[in-house]
Design a protein around this motif. Structure first.
Motif, mmCIF file in Angstrom:
data_model
loop_
_atom_site.group_PDB
_atom_site.id
_atom_site.type_symbol
_atom_site.label_atom_id
_atom_site.label_comp_id
_atom_site.label_asym_id
_atom_site.label_seq_id
_atom_site.Cartn_x
_atom_site.Cartn_y
_atom_site.Cartn_z
ATOM 1 N N UNK A 1 34.490 35.060 35.602
ATOM 2 C CA UNK A 1 35.538 34.578 36.503
ATOM 3 C C UNK A 1 36.785 34.212 35.701
ATOM 4 N N UNK A 2 37.930 34.609 36.188
ATOM 5 C CA UNK A 2 39.185 34.304 35.510
ATOM 6 C C UNK A 2 39.614 32.866 35.795
ATOM 7 N N UNK A 3 40.110 32.206 34.750
ATOM 8 C CA UNK A 3 40.612 30.843 34.894
ATOM 9 C C UNK A 3 42.020 30.767 34.320
ATOM 10 N N UNK A 4 42.939 30.231 35.079
ATOM 11 C CA UNK A 4 44.315 30.119 34.599
ATOM 12 C C UNK A 4 44.418 28.959 33.613
ATOM 13 N N UNK A 44 32.862 42.585 35.822
ATOM 14 C CA UNK A 44 33.347 41.430 36.597
ATOM 15 C C UNK A 44 34.840 41.240 36.391
ATOM 16 N N UNK A 45 35.297 41.366 35.135
ATOM 17 C CA UNK A 45 36.719 41.224 34.844
ATOM 18 C C UNK A 45 37.527 42.294 35.564
ATOM 19 N N UNK A 46 37.043 43.544 35.515
ATOM 20 C CA UNK A 46 37.743 44.630 36.200
ATOM 21 C C UNK A 46 37.802 44.375 37.700
ATOM 22 N N UNK A 47 36.714 43.864 38.265
ATOM 23 C CA UNK A 47 36.670 43.570 39.700
ATOM 24 C C UNK A 47 37.621 42.440 40.061
ATOM 25 N N UNK A 48 37.643 41.391 39.252
ATOM 26 C CA UNK A 48 38.540 40.256 39.510
ATOM 27 C C UNK A 48 39.999 40.706 39.526
ATOM 28 N N UNK A 53 44.754 42.613 43.021
ATOM 29 C CA UNK A 53 45.837 43.593 43.053
ATOM 30 C C UNK A 53 46.532 43.812 41.734
ATOM 31 N N UNK A 54 45.844 43.524 40.633
ATOM 32 C CA UNK A 54 46.455 43.649 39.304
ATOM 33 C C UNK A 54 45.841 44.818 38.536
ATOM 34 N N UNK A 55 46.690 45.551 37.858
ATOM 35 C CA UNK A 55 46.270 46.707 37.070
ATOM 36 C C UNK A 55 46.505 46.429 35.593
ATOM 37 N N UNK A 75 38.376 49.243 33.913
ATOM 38 C CA UNK A 75 39.646 48.644 33.503
ATOM 39 C C UNK A 75 40.777 49.667 33.472
ATOM 40 N N UNK A 76 40.447 50.924 33.713
ATOM 41 C CA UNK A 76 41.473 51.951 33.780
ATOM 42 C C UNK A 76 41.751 52.607 32.448
ATOM 43 N N UNK A 77 42.894 53.267 32.364
ATOM 44 C CA UNK A 77 43.244 54.051 31.180
ATOM 45 C C UNK A 77 44.512 53.508 30.523
#
Length: 265
Positions: A1-4, A44-48, A53-55, A75-77
């Motif tokens: 889970x991401x935490x600011x 999980x990070x990629x899903x979060x 809406x972040x790439x 996580x993309x390219x």
């Protein structure tokens, strides 16, 4: 889970050695620093990121160690960067491949995906910043922990991503293959000390996030440990021995190995 942890800066913590993956928000996407370790955590990070809406538009590996060179297709390219020296060392170390048996031998858990390991591009040797459309991220390259190791200063948000330094759970781990590992580490600490007054949030590669009042304290603690190694003294360090955090007693073994190898030089 991401935490600011600061404006525009988030952290994802891995169960593997409390590794910190860092997300920096930009205008057209995010910069990812040291993506993570376990496969399910990368997913999980990629899903979060996707759910918000972040790439990922850029990635940076702070050192040429396998647990910081991993990636997931989810996580993309994005362009994956490192310092020129870090990328060269990673290519050399991975030139023979890294199958599951070798990965286990160097301490990588079996469930870690290896397919995209180490596909990084070295930035020009004189690069001062990561090239991306977001807050300026200054590269502070040094040779303390590994060749081409880098700390990153996100000046706009007063955040220092310290790489494998300034941890509250790990002692300084020197590059014992270097000609002068002690001076390399002390020189790197001086570089970090030079920006410490501009830092409100400290993110080590492993361990707890620190606030402004802890930056100089952690630099001083790491310096005291390295001085003790240099002088072959017993360090008074809470990261070693009975005072070590639960589950981190193995760090004392790292300390003993460093003492022995330095004594043999």
């Amino acid at each position: 889970m991401l935490r600011q942890v600061a404006d525009g800066v988030l952290v994802h913590v891995s169960e593997f050695c409390q590794s910190n993956a860092v997300v920096v928000q930009g205008r057209g996407g995010v910069l990812l620093i040291d993506a993570g370790v376990h496969g399910d955590e990368l997913t999980c990070l990629a899903s979060d990121l996707s759910d918000s809406g972040q790439t990922v538009v850029a990635d940076f590996s702070t050192r040429p160690h396998c647990d910081h060179l991993l990636w997931s297709p989810g996580l993309g390219e994005a362009a994956r960067y490192a310092t020129a020296r870090c990328a060269a060392v990673a290519r050399d170390r991975l030139s023979g491949g890294l199958d599951a048996a070798r990965a286990k031998a160097v301490g990588i858990p079996e469930q870690v995906p290896l397919d995209l390991l180490g596909f990084i591009t070295g930035l020009p040797a004189d690069a001062a910043q990561i090239p991306w459309d977001g807050p300026e991220v200054r590269i502070i390259e040094h040779q303390a922990h590994a060749p081409g190791h880098a700390a990153l200063l996100i000046e706009e948000h007063s955040v220092l991503v310290a790489g494998d330094m300034l941890s509250d759970v790990l002692i300084p781990m020197l590059d014992l293959n270097a000609a002068d590992p002690i001076e390399d580490y002390l020189a790197a600490l001086r570089l970090l000390e030079g920006v410490a007054d501009d830092v409100d949030v400290l993110i080590p590669g492993h361990g707890s996030i620190g606030e402004a009042d802890q930056v100089h304290a952690r630099i001083d603690q790491d310096r005291a440990y390295v001085h003790a190694l240099r002088d072959a003294q017993v360090p008074s360090d809470p990261r070693i021995g009975p005072s070590a955090k639960e589950g981190w007693d193995w760090v004392a073994g790292v300390h003993e190995r460093q003492l022995q190898q330095l004594a043999q030089r």
